[in-house]
Design a protein around this motif. Structure first.
Motif, short mmCIF file in Angstrom:
data_model
loop_
_atom_site.label_atom_id
_atom_site.label_comp_id
_atom_site.label_asym_id
_atom_site.label_seq_id
_atom_site.Cartn_x
_atom_site.Cartn_y
_atom_site.Cartn_z
N MET A 1 6.89 17.19 -14.49
CA MET A 1 7.83 17.27 -13.38
C MET A 1 8.16 15.87 -12.88
O MET A 1 7.26 15.04 -12.71
CB MET A 1 7.23 18.09 -12.23
N PRO A 2 9.45 15.58 -12.62
CA PRO A 2 9.84 14.25 -12.14
C PRO A 2 9.12 13.84 -10.86
O PRO A 2 8.77 12.68 -10.69
CB PRO A 2 11.34 14.38 -11.92
N LEU A 3 8.88 14.82 -9.96
CA LEU A 3 8.26 14.49 -8.69
C LEU A 3 6.85 13.94 -8.88
O LEU A 3 6.45 12.97 -8.23
CB LEU A 3 8.24 15.71 -7.77
N SER A 4 6.09 14.57 -9.80
CA SER A 4 4.72 14.07 -10.07
C SER A 4 4.78 12.69 -10.73
O SER A 4 3.93 11.83 -10.47
CB SER A 4 3.96 15.07 -10.95
N GLU A 5 5.79 12.47 -11.59
CA GLU A 5 5.97 11.14 -12.21
C GLU A 5 6.26 10.09 -11.16
O GLU A 5 5.77 8.95 -11.24
CB GLU A 5 7.11 11.20 -13.23
N ILE A 6 7.09 10.46 -10.18
CA ILE A 6 7.44 9.52 -9.10
C ILE A 6 6.18 9.12 -8.34
O ILE A 6 5.93 7.92 -8.11
CB ILE A 6 8.47 10.16 -8.14
N VAL A 7 5.41 10.08 -7.95
CA VAL A 7 4.20 9.82 -7.16
C VAL A 7 3.21 8.98 -7.96
O VAL A 7 2.65 7.99 -7.45
CB VAL A 7 3.54 11.14 -6.71
N LEU A 8 2.99 9.36 -9.23
CA LEU A 8 2.03 8.63 -10.06
C LEU A 8 2.46 7.17 -10.26
O LEU A 8 1.67 6.24 -10.07
CB LEU A 8 1.88 9.33 -11.42
N SER A 9 3.73 6.97 -10.64
CA SER A 9 4.23 5.60 -10.86
C SER A 9 4.20 4.78 -9.58
O SER A 9 3.90 3.58 -9.60
CB SER A 9 5.66 5.65 -11.42
N HIS A 10 4.49 5.44 -8.45
CA HIS A 10 4.45 4.73 -7.16
C HIS A 10 3.04 4.26 -6.84
O HIS A 10 2.83 3.10 -6.41
CB HIS A 10 4.97 5.66 -6.06
N LEU A 11 2.05 5.12 -7.05
CA LEU A 11 0.66 4.75 -6.78
C LEU A 11 0.20 3.62 -7.71
O LEU A 11 -0.52 2.70 -7.30
CB LEU A 11 -0.25 5.97 -6.93
N GLN A 12 0.64 3.69 -8.98
CA GLN A 12 0.30 2.62 -9.94
C GLN A 12 0.93 1.29 -9.53
O GLN A 12 0.30 0.23 -9.63
CB GLN A 12 0.75 3.02 -11.34
N ALA A 13 2.18 1.36 -9.05
CA ALA A 13 2.86 0.14 -8.59
C ALA A 13 2.15 -0.44 -7.38
O ALA A 13 1.92 -1.66 -7.29
CB ALA A 13 4.32 0.45 -8.25
N ALA A 14 1.76 0.43 -6.44
CA ALA A 14 1.06 -0.02 -5.24
C ALA A 14 -0.28 -0.67 -5.60
O ALA A 14 -0.67 -1.71 -5.02
CB ALA A 14 0.84 1.15 -4.29
N ASN A 15 -0.98 -0.09 -6.56
CA ASN A 15 -2.27 -0.65 -6.99
C ASN A 15 -2.08 -2.03 -7.64
O ASN A 15 -2.87 -2.95 -7.41
CB ASN A 15 -2.93 0.31 -7.97
N SER A 16 -1.01 -2.17 -8.44
CA SER A 16 -0.73 -3.46 -9.09
C SER A 16 -0.36 -4.52 -8.07
O SER A 16 -0.71 -5.70 -8.22
CB SER A 16 0.39 -3.29 -10.12
N ILE A 17 0.36 -4.11 -7.03
CA ILE A 17 0.71 -5.06 -5.96
C ILE A 17 -0.56 -5.53 -5.26
O ILE A 17 -0.72 -6.72 -4.95
CB ILE A 17 1.68 -4.41 -4.95
N HIS A 18 -1.48 -4.59 -5.03
CA HIS A 18 -2.76 -4.94 -4.40
C HIS A 18 -3.52 -5.96 -5.25
O HIS A 18 -4.20 -6.85 -4.72
CB HIS A 18 -3.61 -3.67 -4.22
N ASP A 19 -3.38 -5.86 -6.58
CA ASP A 19 -4.05 -6.78 -7.50
C ASP A 19 -3.23 -8.04 -7.78
O ASP A 19 -3.61 -8.86 -8.63
CB ASP A 19 -4.34 -6.07 -8.83
N ASN A 20 -2.08 -8.17 -7.09
CA ASN A 20 -1.16 -9.31 -7.31
C ASN A 20 -0.66 -9.41 -8.74
O ASN A 20 -0.34 -10.51 -9.23
CB ASN A 20 -1.84 -10.63 -6.91
N ASP A 21 -0.59 -8.28 -9.41
CA ASP A 21 -0.04 -8.25 -10.77
C ASP A 21 1.41 -7.78 -10.66
O ASP A 21 1.74 -6.61 -10.81
CB ASP A 21 -0.85 -7.28 -11.65
N TRP A 22 2.30 -8.73 -10.40
CA TRP A 22 3.69 -8.40 -10.08
C TRP A 22 4.47 -7.89 -11.27
O TRP A 22 5.35 -7.03 -11.12
CB TRP A 22 4.38 -9.62 -9.46
#
Length: 344
Positions: A1-22
């Protein structure tokens, strides 16, 4: 489902930002926008997700800029690669919105077009691909919602279309767009108003309107003042000094060439002074050449002066003709130096 993909990718992006991996954060945000594109396609009769799309697209562009800085430092790949990829993702959302031809104005996804176009403008101007702006401008100019988008979006749209018109030497159109943008920009947005004036001022100058000192002082744009003074005086050498003194500012903001174009107006104003001093409609080219040398153009001979005059006549900045037999400029007895805003 696109909605679950959105949430998963968003959380992964947020985690990468926290790690300064832009770079990784940008890749995950591309996944967010791709999933939102699918989501929009599935929403046949709804458009409530447009604010979500807009937020995700803004974040994508900002992450692309941050990734661009990382790439620039590493020199490993083209530093515009992320911005180009971001533009492709933004275009995917734009196509979905632009192709929604439902008759219901309230539910159509076309309400999301202008917000996406403004994000695309920001990317295209950054990577210097202004030719890609033209179809986007046509899409809005032909939209039935042209005047109904939010004021902030219209201000941004006209700011970029004004800059595009300026680079295309369509100065009247550039003035209209930038003037609208400046007048309708929020009164407390001093930074944005200053940004608009950086382009509106040289456009106005090319149309014959010199800026007032009070305006330049208010918005910290005194870099334009020496140039404006030199143009008023018909002082080409003074204009050269003014441009050289603030060269970094003019180049950084992409108006250096605009300032160079103002040189012809300085010459026009100088020759107008000669016309008033001599008080004749038949002006010796030699007199104009002397005036040029007095203003600092020491390397100009009579032939070059004649060529300069011919260009001013061709641009309708002087009404008249050159009598080669007598080596004179013969100007019209009625309005020989027309106002610049009437001929630009």
């Amino acid at each position: 489902m696109p909605l679950s993909e959105i949430v998963l990718s968003h959380l992964q992006a947020a985690n990468s930002i926290h790690d300064n991996d832009w770079l990784k954060a940008f890749e995950h945000q591309c996944g967010v926008v791709a999933a939102i594109t699918k989501w929009l396609q599935l929403q046949k009769d709804e458009n409530w997700s447009l604010p979500v799309m807009h937020t995700a697209c803004v974040e994508l562009r900002l992450l692309a800029l941050q990734a661009e800085r990382i790439q620039k430092k590493s020199h490993s790949v083209s530093h515009v690669e992320c911005l180009e990829k971001a533009a492709e993702s933004l275009m995917g959302c734009f196509r979905i919105c632009a192709s929604d031809n439902r008759s219901s104005e309230e539910m159509t996804k076309r309400w999301g077009m202008l917000a996406l176009i403004n994000q695309l403008f920001k990317v295209y101007f950054r990577i210097n691909k202004l030719n890609l702006c033209k179809p986007l401008i046509r899409a809005i100019e032909g939209s039935p919602f042209k005047e109904d988008f939010s004021l902030s979006q219209q201000v941004t749209f006209r700011y970029y279309t004004g800059r595009k018109a300026m680079f295309d030497s369509e100065f009247r159109q550039a003035e209209a767009y930038l003037e609208y943008s400046f007048q309708h920009c929020h009164v407390q947005s001093r930074k944005n108003k200053r940004r608009i004036l950086i382009y509106l001022i040289p456009v106005k100058m090319l149309l014959g309107y010199m800026p007032k000192r009070a305006l330049l002082e208010k918005y910290d744009l005194m870099a334009f003042w020496p140039a404006a003074q030199a143009i008023r005086e018909g002082n080409s050498n003074g204009l050269s000094r003014a441009i050289e003194k603030n060269e970094t500012f003019f180049i950084k903001n992409g108006v250096y060439i605009m300032l160079e174009k103002l040189r012809m107006i300085a010459f026009r104003n100088l020759f107008k002074k000669v016309y008033h001093i001599l008080n004749t409609h038949q002006i010796d080219i030699q007199a104009l050449n002397v005036a040029l040398k007095c203003s600092g153009v020491t390397d100009a001979d009579v032939d070059e002066t004649q060529c300069l005059v011919a260009n001013l006549i061709n641009d309708n900045k002087i009404k008249g003709y050159i009598s080669h037999q007598h080596n004179k400029l013969v100007v019209s007895k009625q309005n020989p130096f027309p106002a610049l805003h009437t001929v630009a």
